[in-house]
Motif scaffolding. Structure first.
Motif, PDB file in Angstrom:
ATOM      1  N   PHE A 143       0.831  -1.194   0.000  1.00 18.87           N
ATOM      2  CA  PHE A 143       0.000   0.000   0.000  1.00 18.87           C
ATOM      3  C   PHE A 143       0.875   1.256   0.000  1.00 18.87           C
ATOM      4  N   PRO A 144       1.649   1.480  -1.056  1.00 11.81           N
ATOM      5  CA  PRO A 144       2.651   2.544  -1.053  1.00 11.81           C
ATOM      6  C   PRO A 144       2.050   3.943  -0.867  1.00 11.81           C
ATOM      7  N   ALA A 145       2.675   4.717   0.015  1.00  7.06           N
ATOM      8  CA  ALA A 145       2.257   6.102   0.237  1.00  7.06           C
ATOM      9  C   ALA A 145       2.632   6.947  -0.977  1.00  7.06           C
ATOM     10  N   PRO A 146       1.797   7.897  -1.381  1.00  6.97           N
ATOM     11  CA  PRO A 146       2.064   8.684  -2.584  1.00  6.97           C
ATOM     12  C   PRO A 146       3.326   9.535  -2.493  1.00  6.97           C
ATOM     13  N   GLU A 147       3.639  10.038  -1.307  1.00  5.12           N
ATOM     14  CA  GLU A 147       4.818  10.900  -1.155  1.00  5.12           C
ATOM     15  C   GLU A 147       6.086  10.111  -0.841  1.00  5.12           C
ATOM     16  N   LYS A 151       7.009   3.725   2.439  1.00  2.94           N
ATOM     17  CA  LYS A 151       6.071   3.553   3.541  1.00  2.94           C
ATOM     18  C   LYS A 151       4.707   3.154   2.991  1.00  2.94           C
ATOM     19  N   GLY A 152       3.888   2.579   3.854  1.00  2.00           N
ATOM     20  CA  GLY A 152       2.518   2.302   3.475  1.00  2.00           C
ATOM     21  C   GLY A 152       1.647   3.519   3.729  1.00  2.00           C
ATOM     22  N   ALA A 153       0.410   3.498   3.213  1.00  2.00           N
ATOM     23  CA  ALA A 153      -0.509   4.614   3.403  1.00  2.00           C
ATOM     24  C   ALA A 153      -1.865   4.115   3.868  1.00  2.00           C
ATOM     25  N   VAL A 154      -2.391   4.782   4.881  1.00  2.00           N
ATOM     26  CA  VAL A 154      -3.793   4.649   5.248  1.00  2.00           C
ATOM     27  C   VAL A 154      -4.458   5.946   4.801  1.00  2.00           C
ATOM     28  N   ASP A 182       1.898   5.858   6.839  1.00  2.00           N
ATOM     29  CA  ASP A 182       1.517   7.253   7.007  1.00  2.00           C
ATOM     30  C   ASP A 182      -0.003   7.371   6.928  1.00  2.00           C
ATOM     31  N   LEU A 183      -0.545   8.361   7.617  1.00  2.00           N
ATOM     32  CA  LEU A 183      -1.968   8.673   7.508  1.00  2.00           C
ATOM     33  C   LEU A 183      -2.102   9.797   6.496  1.00  2.00           C
ATOM     34  N   VAL A 184      -2.739   9.528   5.374  1.00  2.00           N
ATOM     35  CA  VAL A 184      -2.759  10.451   4.241  1.00  2.00           C
ATOM     36  C   VAL A 184      -4.111  11.145   4.125  1.00  2.00           C
ATOM     37  N   ASP A 185      -4.078  12.479   4.113  1.00  2.00           N
ATOM     38  CA  ASP A 185      -5.286  13.279   3.907  1.00  2.00           C
ATOM     39  C   ASP A 185      -5.337  13.668   2.433  1.00  2.00           C
ATOM     40  N   THR A 186      -6.400  13.263   1.750  1.00  5.22           N
ATOM     41  CA  THR A 186      -6.514  13.544   0.307  1.00  5.22           C
ATOM     42  C   THR A 186      -7.076  14.936   0.024  1.00  5.22           C
ATOM     43  N   GLY A 187      -7.500  15.659   1.076  1.00  6.82           N
ATOM     44  CA  GLY A 187      -7.865  17.058   0.913  1.00  6.82           C
ATOM     45  C   GLY A 187      -9.309  17.347   0.578  1.00  6.82           C
ATOM     46  N   SER A 188      -9.977  16.427  -0.090  1.00  8.64           N
ATOM     47  CA  SER A 188     -11.359  16.679  -0.504  1.00  8.64           C
ATOM     48  C   SER A 188     -12.023  15.355  -0.866  1.00  8.64           C
ATOM     49  N   ALA A 189     -13.333  15.411  -1.045  1.00  8.27           N
ATOM     50  CA  ALA A 189     -14.060  14.224  -1.484  1.00  8.27           C
ATOM     51  C   ALA A 189     -13.565  13.771  -2.844  1.00  8.27           C
ATOM     52  N   ALA A 190     -13.319  14.732  -3.727  1.00  2.00           N
ATOM     53  CA  ALA A 190     -12.812  14.401  -5.064  1.00  2.00           C
ATOM     54  C   ALA A 190     -11.426  13.772  -4.977  1.00  2.00           C
ATOM     55  N   GLY A 191     -10.610  14.260  -4.044  1.00  2.00           N
ATOM     56  CA  GLY A 191      -9.286  13.689  -3.868  1.00  2.00           C
ATOM     57  C   GLY A 191      -9.336  12.271  -3.337  1.00  2.00           C
ATOM     58  N   LEU A 192     -10.262  12.010  -2.416  1.00  2.00           N
ATOM     59  CA  LEU A 192     -10.434  10.661  -1.875  1.00  2.00           C
ATOM     60  C   LEU A 192     -10.873   9.707  -2.981  1.00  2.00           C
ATOM     61  N   ASP A 193     -11.874  10.129  -3.753  1.00  2.00           N
ATOM     62  CA  ASP A 193     -12.349   9.291  -4.863  1.00  2.00           C
ATOM     63  C   ASP A 193     -11.250   9.080  -5.892  1.00  2.00           C
ATOM     64  N   GLY A 194     -10.513  10.155  -6.173  1.00  2.00           N
ATOM     65  CA  GLY A 194      -9.443  10.075  -7.169  1.00  2.00           C
ATOM     66  C   GLY A 194      -8.338   9.116  -6.760  1.00  2.00           C
ATOM     67  N   GLY A 205      -1.889  -0.997  -4.701  1.00  2.00           N
ATOM     68  CA  GLY A 205      -2.631  -1.228  -3.473  1.00  2.00           C
ATOM     69  C   GLY A 205      -3.190   0.064  -2.900  1.00  2.00           C
ATOM     70  N   TRP A 206      -4.289  -0.050  -2.211  1.00  2.73           N
ATOM     71  CA  TRP A 206      -4.930   1.098  -1.546  1.00  2.73           C
ATOM     72  C   TRP A 206      -5.589   0.585  -0.278  1.00  2.73           C
ATOM     73  N   LEU A 207      -5.414   1.324   0.816  1.00  7.30           N
ATOM     74  CA  LEU A 207      -6.029   0.984   2.095  1.00  7.30           C
ATOM     75  C   LEU A 207      -6.548   2.268   2.714  1.00  7.30           C
ATOM     76  N   GLY A 208      -7.825   2.285   3.091  1.00  6.63           N
ATOM     77  CA  GLY A 208      -8.340   3.492   3.717  1.00  6.63           C
ATOM     78  C   GLY A 208      -9.827   3.427   3.964  1.00  6.63           C
ATOM     79  N   TYR A 209     -10.350   4.568   4.406  1.00  2.00           N
ATOM     80  CA  TYR A 209     -11.757   4.678   4.770  1.00  2.00           C
ATOM     81  C   TYR A 209     -12.629   4.905   3.544  1.00  2.00           C
ATOM     82  N   TYR A 210     -13.793   4.224   3.518  1.00  2.00           N
ATOM     83  CA  TYR A 210     -14.846   4.565   2.577  1.00  2.00           C
ATOM     84  C   TYR A 210     -16.163   4.014   3.115  1.00  2.00           C
TER      85      TYR A 210
END
Length: 332
Positions: A143-147, A151-154, A182-194, A205-210
């Motif tokens: 679950f690679p972190a974008p930055e 590290k992994g990303a939640v 890392d705990l990643v904030d996507t900034g917006s609903a569009a960012g989360l969906d994106g 891989g992707w791991l997070g809230y939905y």
């Protein structure tokens, strides 16, 4: 023979008169069109079926959970809330039901409103050992972190959403940072969906809230992971849902009860339609697919309702009598 024909005509006339009387009894009906997509579509499905199938005269009014419930409880308007997430108003709703002001009809979402941490199904299929959130946290490289891909990303909710608080507390309770995430904030609903769309496009891989039902989960096949513990409401209320709770514990998200609620007046004046609202329910997967269709076709809530009625007749025709179903089909 003439007597037989006359009798047949009389019976047919009586049925026609009964149908007209039922339509007249239904009269004017107001339905809350809540300001989120699944509820908006449900409102338009109800409008079409009640108007075309039962002869009601339907008006849609803008709604939201608390204002709509308060108005129904205190003023008896609107008549129908098709998708009320009742956990938020459970105590007051129980009182209103016991005192005869409101009636709880069918659970609109048969599997309830669902929240949690998810991973793509293609990743779950490739790694069947991942059944829980804890299993996922053992493999940050998946679950690679974008930055920082080392590290992994939640992936968290946008700032200001209630789920941002619960996700952050669960991140700490699970020791995810020590596990290399890392705990990643996507900034917006569009960012989360994106972020989810990007994971599927690039097979990452992707791991997070939905949550469900949503267009994203209708479009992309995701698997909700277990937290390995049952939902503890007391813990949730005192800590999991409280910002910066100092001692968070691992907890599971609650399943939200989602019901259709109607006023006593509606039940009395539109009794012919009560069987419908006591029967009508759909599942998250179906709703998600309808919302995904709307998203891909820039459809309105009404467009989504008509798409549902045309695409899933095997489902909705079970909610109504055959003659009502035929009327609705003819009107589509």
């Amino acid at each position: 023979m003439k007597k037989l024909l006359a009798s047949t005509a009389l019976v047919a006339g009586l049925y026609a008169m009964a149908g007209s009387a039922q339509a007249a009894d239904c009269g004017d009906v107001s339905i809350a069109e809540m300001n989120w997509a699944s509820a908006g579509v449900a409102a338009h499905v109800d409008k079409i079926i009640l108007e075309k199938g039962y002869g009601c005269s339907v008006t849609l009014v803008t709604g939201d959970t608390m204002p709509t419930f308060t108005s129904m409880n205190e003023k008896g308007q609107p008549d129908v809330a098709p998708e009320l997430w009742v956990n938020a108003v459970r105590t007051a709703l129980d009182q209103a039901i016991s005192e005869g002001r409101l009636i709880q009809a069918a659970p609109l979402l048969s599997d309830g409103g669902v929240e949690g941490w998810w991973i793509p199904k293609f990743l779950a299929d490739a790694h069947p050992e991942i059944k829980t959130v804890q299993d996922a946290l053992k493999q940050p490289k998946l679950f690679p972190a974008p930055e920082d891909p080392s590290k992994g990303a939640v992936t968290n909710c946008p700032s200001g959403w209630n789920c941002q608080v619960s996700t952050a507390n669960l991140y700490r309770a699970l020791g995810a940072e020590k596990a290399g995430f890392d705990l990643v904030d996507t900034g917006s609903a569009a960012g989360l969906d994106g972020s989810i769309a990007n994971a599927f496009e690039n097979k990452k891989g992707w791991l997070g809230y939905y949550w469900a039902p949503t267009a994203i989960l209708g479009k992309y096949d995701m698997v909700r992971l277990s937290f390995g513990v049952p939902h503890e409401k007391a813990e949730w209320d005192k800590c999991t849902a409280i910002p910066d709770c100092p001692t968070p514990k691992v907890n599971s998200y609650p399943i939200s009860d989602v019901f259709t609620v109607v006023t006593k007046n509606f039940a009395e004046k539109a009794g012919v339609a009560m069987t419908y609202v006591k029967t009508r329910q759909w599942d998250n997967q179906t709703v998600g697919k309808v919302l995904a269709w709307m998203d891909g076709n820039q459809g309105t809530n009404e467009d989504g309702a008509r798409h549902f009625l045309k695409t899933y007749p095997d489902m909705w025709t079970k909610w109504v009598a055959p003659d009502v179903a035929e009327k609705v089909k003819a009107a589509l």
